[in-house]
Structures are given as structure tokens and as C-alpha cells.
Design an enzyme around this catalytic site. Structure first.
Site, PDB file in Angstrom:
ATOM      1  N   GLY A  55       0.851  -1.187   0.000  1.00  0.00           N
ATOM      2  CA  GLY A  55       0.000   0.000   0.000  1.00  0.00           C
ATOM      3  C   GLY A  55       0.883   1.232   0.000  1.00  0.00           C
ATOM      4  O   GLY A  55       2.077   1.136   0.293  1.00  0.00           O
ATOM      5  N   CYS A  82       5.380  -6.025   1.680  1.00  0.00           N
ATOM      6  CA  CYS A  82       5.705  -4.594   1.616  1.00  0.00           C
ATOM      7  C   CYS A  82       5.014  -3.825   2.757  1.00  0.00           C
ATOM      8  O   CYS A  82       5.336  -4.049   3.907  1.00  0.00           O
ATOM      9  CB  CYS A  82       5.350  -4.047   0.228  1.00  0.00           C
ATOM     10  SG  CYS A  82       6.170  -2.487  -0.115  1.00  0.00           S
ATOM     11  N   TYR A  83       4.025  -2.959   2.461  1.00  0.00           N
ATOM     12  CA  TYR A  83       3.311  -2.270   3.555  1.00  0.00           C
ATOM     13  C   TYR A  83       2.763  -3.308   4.539  1.00  0.00           C
ATOM     14  O   TYR A  83       2.801  -3.105   5.758  1.00  0.00           O
ATOM     15  CB  TYR A  83       2.159  -1.441   2.987  1.00  0.00           C
ATOM     16  CG  TYR A  83       1.336  -0.704   4.043  1.00  0.00           C
ATOM     17  CD1 TYR A  83       1.738   0.530   4.517  1.00  0.00           C
ATOM     18  CD2 TYR A  83       0.165  -1.270   4.558  1.00  0.00           C
ATOM     19  CE1 TYR A  83       0.998   1.209   5.484  1.00  0.00           C
ATOM     20  CE2 TYR A  83      -0.579  -0.605   5.528  1.00  0.00           C
ATOM     21  CZ  TYR A  83      -0.163   0.641   5.982  1.00  0.00           C
ATOM     22  OH  TYR A  83      -0.893   1.301   6.935  1.00  0.00           O
ATOM     23  N   HIS A 172       8.162  -7.638  -3.391  1.00  0.00           N
ATOM     24  CA  HIS A 172       6.902  -8.116  -3.980  1.00  0.00           C
ATOM     25  C   HIS A 172       7.099  -9.476  -4.652  1.00  0.00           C
ATOM     26  O   HIS A 172       7.559  -9.540  -5.791  1.00  0.00           O
ATOM     27  CB  HIS A 172       6.391  -7.102  -5.015  1.00  0.00           C
ATOM     28  CG  HIS A 172       5.870  -5.859  -4.383  1.00  0.00           C
ATOM     29  ND1 HIS A 172       4.566  -5.720  -3.968  1.00  0.00           N
ATOM     30  CD2 HIS A 172       6.492  -4.712  -4.051  1.00  0.00           C
ATOM     31  CE1 HIS A 172       4.399  -4.531  -3.418  1.00  0.00           C
ATOM     32  NE2 HIS A 172       5.552  -3.891  -3.453  1.00  0.00           N
ATOM     33  N   GLU A 174       4.935 -11.362  -5.880  1.00  0.00           N
ATOM     34  CA  GLU A 174       3.919 -11.605  -6.912  1.00  0.00           C
ATOM     35  C   GLU A 174       4.330 -11.110  -8.297  1.00  0.00           C
ATOM     36  O   GLU A 174       3.744 -11.517  -9.294  1.00  0.00           O
ATOM     37  CB  GLU A 174       2.581 -10.963  -6.498  1.00  0.00           C
ATOM     38  CG  GLU A 174       2.525  -9.437  -6.498  1.00  0.00           C
ATOM     39  CD  GLU A 174       3.083  -8.794  -5.229  1.00  0.00           C
ATOM     40  OE1 GLU A 174       3.812  -9.477  -4.484  1.00  0.00           O
ATOM     41  OE2 GLU A 174       2.816  -7.602  -4.995  1.00  0.00           O
ATOM     42  N   ASP A 230     -14.061 -10.625 -24.239  1.00  0.00           N
ATOM     43  CA  ASP A 230     -14.579 -10.369 -22.892  1.00  0.00           C
ATOM     44  C   ASP A 230     -16.103 -10.353 -22.863  1.00  0.00           C
ATOM     45  O   ASP A 230     -16.726 -11.051 -22.051  1.00  0.00           O
ATOM     46  CB  ASP A 230     -14.043  -9.031 -22.351  1.00  0.00           C
ATOM     47  CG  ASP A 230     -12.530  -8.961 -22.441  1.00  0.00           C
ATOM     48  OD1 ASP A 230     -11.913 -10.036 -22.463  1.00  0.00           O
ATOM     49  OD2 ASP A 230     -11.983  -7.849 -22.507  1.00  0.00           O
ATOM     50  N   LYS A 369      -6.803 -11.139 -18.783  1.00  0.00           N
ATOM     51  CA  LYS A 369      -7.248 -11.619 -20.092  1.00  0.00           C
ATOM     52  C   LYS A 369      -7.127 -13.136 -20.256  1.00  0.00           C
ATOM     53  O   LYS A 369      -8.058 -13.797 -20.728  1.00  0.00           O
ATOM     54  CB  LYS A 369      -6.402 -10.944 -21.175  1.00  0.00           C
ATOM     55  CG  LYS A 369      -6.967 -11.083 -22.552  1.00  0.00           C
ATOM     56  CD  LYS A 369      -7.962  -9.998 -22.741  1.00  0.00           C
ATOM     57  CE  LYS A 369      -8.731 -10.052 -23.994  1.00  0.00           C
ATOM     58  NZ  LYS A 369      -9.609  -8.868 -24.074  1.00  0.00           N
TER      59      LYS A 369
END
Ligand code: XMP
Length: 513
Positions: A55, A82-83, A172, A174, A230, A369
Site C-alpha cells: 500500500g 511490503c506495507y 513483492h 507476486e 470479454d 485476459k
């Protein structure tokens, strides 16, 4: 069937949905909840693990989001990123301060040493690059924690209290730039939380169907159908969820590709769904006349779409819901939460303030996607629809740089068709994620026959990507590019020069506007 749930507590970071996506990729169901969600609601999810996201704030400020300390007594493993890591430390009695010097602030790729005796890093290399983005520093970690990773500038890149199963990383895991980041998340999910990893896209389909049935009840829903992947996936989902309560409305705004409107109609009239095709080209082109600024174009198109849908809804009568095929990158690039506006995708940032529907429903809003395509396959959509290249809602309006006219749109349509035709003939279409022509507003001098020309410059754009958040320019063979260029300048009057765009995203975006 209910699944084990991992709770992702959202503190406003840029990569929060990416964390969710990584957890789903590991076959584990997760829910992202705002950090302001009441504790009882979070408890009711009965999570097997909790992830605190990153964040933009600093934990030591009163105005920053915090967490009810009760969460630490649930006996549920927690991973802070992180945060989230700083929050974990701060909440449990550690001390976090602004980094005193530039070197303690870390942004970007950082060589990191890991203590592989910590379960989070077990069976992974002792050293690797991690992606950092923090300006605060944990001066003191709470009692019961030990330091489990370090970088040249920072001795406490990761912390762990293995007794209580609390883990924190300043970087991070991810993002792709963190080497073995996904393996670290897997260690947390499988070795700490003991997740079964048996959740699949088929489960997602069932959850989404149930959620749509519950929301729509006996109501009527109108789907904004463009014929792209989509909205086609949403059509399939809603057709299965609520059948004849659904009407798909395809609006031809006059800025579709060559033959596209007829093709969409042909594909959907074969389906067992209510389908309406509405030709609104004159009014869209009218509203867009003389408009050059990309964001203005998107807003005009976003608004006009809604007005046409409202009119169609009135004709049907008693339509409560408008469904859209919005996906996650549309949301984040339109500037969701604290993220910066990159471009207002017509269906998000381009929406007018006042919309005459009870609710807009967007069942794909949290998917990327490639996940949407997977869901389409689960729903039994034909492969040619699922693997189609995306086509943006505003269509050629954002591929004609500057002012739009019917003549320019016709010219671009013909050039774009040649490009697509040659790409298919060369067998390159499967390899490319998206490819199209752009009509620039530059003219240049050429020579044709024995005469001078002063005509438009056309640009070709082709990219490869998984999720459209980042993309690389495609290496199309020169011979193929040559054929395309020769055909375009010979067959499309008004174009005398063809360029190939060799910029990746970032720093460019896929579309030119
Ligand atoms: P960008 O240009 O943002 O494109 O890198 C990423 C993907 O999004 C599509 N795109 C849009 N789709 N409405 C849409 O429905 C929009 O306003 C819009 N703008 C970009 C683009 O074609 C690419 O697939």
C-alpha cells in the site's frame, strides 16, 4: 462445493489483484477484501491463510490503514507483503520509521540473500533478485521474530515468527521481476497454510454462475456485446445463468473493422440468446466530429454507448441491469483506487456519471485476459471466439490519430484488413496477441508512377503478451512486413508510407491513443 479460502486484505497497493491471480494460479481460492471490512465479515470467510498487501502509506501515521489486533489471535497464518510486512511488524510491537538515507530506501531490482531454513524460502536458491518498492524501514522487529532475508542496504528484507506462522517480506513476490517469487507464495500456501490446491477455473465458473443468479434474480439484464472475447464470455456466462432474461445488444458505432458487424451478427444469431444489432454509426461519428483528444474521444464514446443501451432497455422494458465485459487491466489503467490514470477505458473511466440502470454488473472485473479465455473455454465457447485478438470498445476511433472522419475510417479499415489477411496467410496469427493498423495524422511526400504524392503515413502494431499489462513488440519476419507494406500502398489510396512500431509496453501502450 465450498473451498478453502485465502483472504487477501487490501491496503491499496498496485499489485493486489496480481497477488490474487498468483494465488488462483496455485489452485487456491482467494477473496480480496478492503482493509476496512468489519472483522466479523473477514472471520466468517474462515480463511486458511491471510495475506496483507502492499500500500502507498506509512504505518506509523495515524491516518494510515491499520488492522484490528484481534486478527493476530485467530491462529491463522499471515504473510505481509511490503506495507503489509511493515504493518505486521508495527502492529506486533516493532518499530518502523522513514528510511534515514537514500540507500535504505529500495526501489526496483535488488539482489537479496535468503535464509533457506525459513519455510518461506525452503528449497529455493540462497540468492536471487527481488523487486522492492519501499521508502520505510523496520528499525526493530517485534519479539518472537527473526530476520530471514537481507540485501546489501537492508538487513531485514524478510521477517518470520515460525511459532505463530507470521511472515513478512519487504519485496513483492507476486511480480515477475522477483526470481522465485511464485515459489515463495507456493511455500506459504502449501507448506504453511496446507492448502489443497484443488481449486480450478471450473469452480470459478460455478461460483460466478451462482453469484449472477443471486444478483439478477427474476430481473432482466442487457449485455453490452462487442463480439470481442470479454463480452462474449460474459454473454456465455449470463446465458447459462439466467437464459432468456438476458438480451445482448451489439451497437455498431461505425468504427468497427471491415465486415466485423456482419460477422458478430452471424456468430450470435446462431446462439440461443436474444440478440439485437443497432446501427448507431451516424450519431457516433457526429458526436466525434472534430474531436482530437484521446480522452475526450473515449468519454464521448463511453457516454454514447450508455445512451444507446438505455434506449434499447426502454424498448425491452423493466431492465434493471447493464452487464459489461470489463476486465481487470481496464479497471487498473483507468485509475482505480490509488493507481494513476493511464487511459480511461471507455467502459470504466469513460462511463457517464448518471446511468439509467439500477446496477452495472461486471463478472470479469477481477480477471486478467488469459483467465477470461480460460473461463470462456470452461463455458464451452468455440475456440475461434475465445482466442480472438482483443478489439477495444472505442474501435478505430482510438486508432485514427486526431480527428475522425468516415473517409479516414474507411481507409484504415481497408489497410487493417490487408494487415490481418497477410498475417493469417503467413500463419503468424496464432503467435501474435494483438495486431492492427493505426492511421497517423502525419502526411509525407512520396512518388507513385511518375507523380508526387502527399499522403498519410500508416503504422502497423503487433504485440505479444499474456495479460496485456505489459507487452513486447512482435518480431514479424521482414518478408511478411514487406508484403503487407507493398499491398497497402498499392491497394489503399491515400497511404504512401508504412511504419512498423517497435516499442514495448511499457513505455508505450498497446493502442496509440
Ligand atoms: P493499452 O493500449 O491500454 O491496451 O495498452 C491494453 C488492451 O486494452 C485494450 N483497450 C481497450 N479496450 N476499451 C476497451 O474495451 C478501451 O477504451 C480500451 N483501450 C485499450 C487494447 O486494445 C489492448 O487489448
Amino acid at each position: 462445493m465450498s473451498h478453502q479460502t485465502v483472504l487477501i486484505l487490501d491496503f491499496g497497493g498496485q499489485y493486489n489483484q496480481l497477488i490474487a491471480r498468483r494465488v488462483r494460479e496455485c489452485g487456491v481460492y482467494c477473496e480480496v477484501k478492503p482493509c476496512s471490512t468489519p472483522l466479523e465479515e473477514l472471520r466468517a470467510l474462515d480463511p486458511i491463510g491471510i495475506i496483507f498487501t502492499g500500500g502507498p502509506n506509512s504505518v506509523y501515521l495515524d491516518t494510515s490503514p491499520h488492522v484490528d489486533l484481534d486478527i493476530f489471535s485467530w491462529g491463522v497464518p499471515i504473510l505481509g507483503i511490503c506495507y503489509g510486512c511493515q504493518l505486521l511488524a508495527y502492529s506486533l510491537g516493532g518499530q518502523v520509521t522513514p528510511a534515514q538515507n537514500d540507500s535504505a530506501r529500495e526501489y526496483g531490482k535488488t539482489v537479496t540473500d535468503y535464509d533457506t531454513s525459513c519455510v518461506l524460502f525452503r528449497d529455493l536458491p540462497r540468492q536471487g533478485v527481488s523487486w522492492m518498492s519501499h521508502g520505510d524501514y523496520m528499525v526493530r522487529v517485534p519479539d518472537g521474530f527473526r530476520l530471514t532475508a537481507r540485501s546489501a542496504n537492508c538487513p531485514n528484507v524478510a521477517i518470520a515468527d515460525e511459532t505463530r506462522n507470521f511472515y513478512g517480506v519487504q519485496f513483492h513476490p507476486e511480480v515477475n521481476h522477483t526470481e522465485n517469487g511464485v515459489a515463495m507464495l507456493r511455500n506459504f500456501l502449501f507448506r504453511v497454510c496446507h492448502a489443497a490446491g484443488d481449486w480450478t477455473m471450473e469452480d470459478y465458473k460455478h461460483t460466478a454462475l451462482a453469484a449472477m443468479r443471486e444478483k439478477i434474480g427474476n430481473g432482466r439484464v442487457l449485455l453490452a456485446l462487442s463480439g470481442g472475447v470479454d463480452s462474449s464470455v460474459v454473454a456465455a456466462l449470463l446465458a447459462e445463468a439466467v437464459g432468456s432474461q438476458l438480451t445482448c445488444v451489439f451497437v455498431d458505432h461505425g468504427l468497427m473493422r471491415l465486415n466485423e458487424a456482419d460477422e458478430v451478427e452471424a456468430a450470435f444469431s446462431q446462439w440461443n440468446v436474444n440478440f439485437i444489432r443497432r446501427d448507431a454509426s451516424a450519431r457516433f461519428l457526429d458526436k466525434l466530429a472534430g474531436v482530437e483528444e484521446p480522452e475526450r474521444k473515449r468519454k464521448i464514446i463511453g457516454e454514447e454507448f450508455i445512451r444507446v443501451f438505455e434506449e434499447e432497455a426502454k424498448k425491452i422494458g423493466a431492465v434493471d441491469f447493464l452487464a459489461q465485459g470489463t476486465i481487470y487491466p481496464d479497471v487498473i489503467e483507468s485509475g482505480a483506487g490509488n493507481a494513476a490514470v493511464i487511459k480511461s477505458h471507455h467502459n470504466v473511466g469513460g462511463l457517464p456519471d448518471c446511468v439509467d440502470f439500477k446496477e452495472i454488473i461486471e463478472p470479469l472485473r477481477l480477471l486478467f485476459k488469459d483467465e477470461v479465455r480460460q473461463l470462456g473455454r470452461e463455458l464451452g465457447l468455440p475456440e475461434y471466439l475465445v482466442s480472438r485478438q482483443p478489439f477495444p470498445g472505442p474501435g478505430l476511433a482510438i486508432r485514427i490519430i486526431g480527428g475522425i472522419t468516415r473517409e479516414k475510417a474507411d481507409l484504415l479499415r481497408r489497410a487493417d484488413f490487408i494487415f490481418r489477411d497477410e498475417i493469417a496467410k503467413a500463419g503468424e496469427d496464432k503467435r501474435l496477441s494483438q495486431y492492427f493498423a493505426v492511421l497517423t495524422n502525419t502526411r509525407s511526400v512520396g512518388v507513385m508512377g511518375d507523380g508526387r504524392t502527399y499522403d498519410y503515413t500508416l503504422a502497423l502494431r503487433a504485440v505479444t503478451t499474456d495479460d496485456f499489462m505489459t507487452a513486447d513488440w512482435a518480431r514479424i519476419p521482414y518478408e511478411v512486413l514487406d508484403k503487407i507494406s507493398v499491398r497497402i500502398v498499392n491497394e489503399v489510396q491515400g497511404v504512401n508510407r508504412v511504419l512498423y512500431d517497435i516499442t514495448s509496453k511499457p513505455p508505450a501502450t498497446v493502442e496509440w491513443e
